[in-house]
Design an enzyme around this catalytic site. Sequence first.
Site, short mmCIF file in Angstrom:
data_model
loop_
_atom_site.label_atom_id
_atom_site.label_comp_id
_atom_site.label_asym_id
_atom_site.label_seq_id
_atom_site.Cartn_x
_atom_site.Cartn_y
_atom_site.Cartn_z
N LYS A 176 5.66 9.11 25.35
CA LYS A 176 4.95 8.21 24.42
C LYS A 176 5.82 6.98 24.14
CE LYS A 176 4.92 7.79 19.88
NZ LYS A 176 4.63 6.34 19.70
N GLU A 179 4.34 2.37 19.67
CA GLU A 179 2.98 1.81 19.61
C GLU A 179 2.98 0.29 19.77
OE1 GLU A 179 4.57 3.77 17.58
OE2 GLU A 179 3.93 3.62 15.48
N GLY A 230 14.90 5.84 15.01
CA GLY A 230 15.61 5.86 13.73
C GLY A 230 16.03 7.27 13.32
N GLU A 232 15.89 8.76 10.38
CA GLU A 232 14.93 9.49 9.54
C GLU A 232 13.83 10.13 10.39
OE1 GLU A 232 15.41 10.38 6.55
OE2 GLU A 232 17.24 9.17 6.64
N THR A 233 13.34 9.40 11.38
CA THR A 233 12.31 9.96 12.26
C THR A 233 12.91 11.11 13.08
OG1 THR A 233 11.29 7.79 12.36
CG2 THR A 233 10.59 9.36 14.02
N GLY A 234 14.15 10.94 13.53
CA GLY A 234 14.83 11.99 14.29
C GLY A 234 14.93 13.28 13.49
N GLU A 251 18.74 10.43 20.12
CA GLU A 251 19.58 9.22 20.19
C GLU A 251 19.17 8.38 19.00
OE1 GLU A 251 21.82 8.94 22.58
OE2 GLU A 251 21.11 10.66 23.72
N CYS A 285 20.68 0.07 18.93
CA CYS A 285 21.27 1.19 18.16
C CYS A 285 22.78 1.10 18.13
CB CYS A 285 20.79 2.52 18.72
SG CYS A 285 20.98 2.67 20.48
N GLU A 382 21.63 1.19 8.46
CA GLU A 382 21.24 0.48 9.67
C GLU A 382 20.17 -0.56 9.30
OE1 GLU A 382 20.51 1.65 14.17
OE2 GLU A 382 18.94 2.46 12.90
#
Length: 498
Positions: A176, A179, A230, A232-234, A251, A285, A382
């Site tokens: 994916k 978006e 990011g 938080e999403t990780g 990552e 990153c 970040e």
Amino acid sequence: MSRIIEKMYVDGQWVESQSGEVRELVNPATEEYLASVTEGTIEDTKSAIEAARRAFDEDDWAFSKARERAALLLKAADLLEQKIDEISLLETLNNGKPLRESSYDVSDAVDQLRYYAGIATKPHGQTFDVPDEMTSSVVREPIGVVGQIIPWNYPLVMAVQKIAPAIAAGCTLVIKPAEQTPLTLIRFFEILDQVGFPKGVVNLVLGSGKTVGAELARNELVDKIAFTGGTETGRAIMISAAQTIKKVGLELGGKSPNIVFADADFETAVDYALYAIYANQGQVCSAGSRLLLEETIYDKFVEELVARAEQIEVGDGTSPTTEMGPLISETQMNRVLHYIELGKSEGATLLCGGKRLDRNGYFIEPTIFTHTTPNMRIVQEEIFGPMLVIQTFKTEEEAIRLANGTKYGLAGAVFTSDVAKAHRVIRKLRAGITWINTYHPTYNEAPWGGYKQSGIGRELGTFGLEAYLEVKQINVNLQVEPTHWFKKRQPKTNETVS
Ligand code: NAI
Ligand code: MG
């Protein structure tokens, strides 16, 4: 005017979303309409995962020959190489980065395909000299179906650095893109389609993180999830993946220190300090987003740094003279502007930049803050934009302490002409990607990934292949006869009476 709706690639077919929803994309340099793409759903994701599962379990991709997989990757590399100019331009239109960066990225993706084609056929087993009449060996086998979630800052190259090793390993995949930036990956899937992968081996689902991405992390038919994005999403992905004990590769973000000692080559250190933070508009990153300066060179260094930051040519990435492009989206631009306001309110000093350009597009001036303290949010968090924060130090020990003083541990650099000092400092950095007297160059041969909250696992190089392989031990008896660990069958009592 009827608009073309870009499709997804599922089970060897180009398909539109089952919901019929469409997402419109804009060029971040102009805010003008760029393309329409189909918007995948949870149902589309499930279909793709099931196709990948069938290709792996039933169609024997898991037992395909390494040489055949290598040939497919090499063919993909050749076709991508023929389209470097076209795909680089599309990357710039979709992501905003200057053309010189896009074409570097696409060439890098070609190189990754060739690297993993090469490694696919190289030895990757082990045998052991064991006691008893046995042989013991290890084979690597593909993990299975992998879900791959890509960010928008390196839309093609970060996808290929996950696809190439997964294919080399013999996995099947559902990928994916972010978006905001699906276009170059769609073009790359046209190449994969042309190359002739068996159906279901490579699948592309477009859509949002909360639907498509979350389903990839959750679905029990997926054996591994690989994510770049990011922190938080990780974290959310790891929590979700825990339900089915998926393998995870993460990552994540960074707040990487770039340490400059007074004895560094001055021009080189200034040059790389700019490159460290302003390449890709700071949406990297591993960006050198904290500049750690030895106090004795502070005045001279900052004067030169600001003068050069102010002359960076910011503009549309398709112009050959552009040195820095727009941020990816209005959201990301506002996020960075918010951090600029935060820096001021936290009491740091704005040295240059700090504003949106007065024109269409999501442009922010190269920005530098100084007079910071280690606990400020602009020093700890970040930001992911063209905003550098400066910290100062007096001693080597203080430099190391400040450098390691965030929750992140992705990258870091040191500039000095003292070789021993350079190595001492690098060895004490808690980070996975480091440099001495340079910033940013990394190679597909070397492992990429972070310490601490910057991630789990490594991509690229041999480590990146391992990330898609399981390890199986096989023990073979060379003396095929019973051991009688448990006693032999005793004759029945009536049999023993003679
Ligand atoms: P994000 O990390 O949320 O998005 C990256 C990818 O994850 C996209 O494909 C997105 O659709 C997907 N995603 C989002 N939520 C998901 C979920 N719940 N489950 C599964 N997949 C999901 O990044 P975002 O929101 O665009 O940017 C926020 C911040 O993240 C940035 O300001 C930056 O600090 C950081 N970031 C770091 C990147 C890196 O390379 N380390 C890349 C992109 C963002
Ligand atoms: Mg997000």
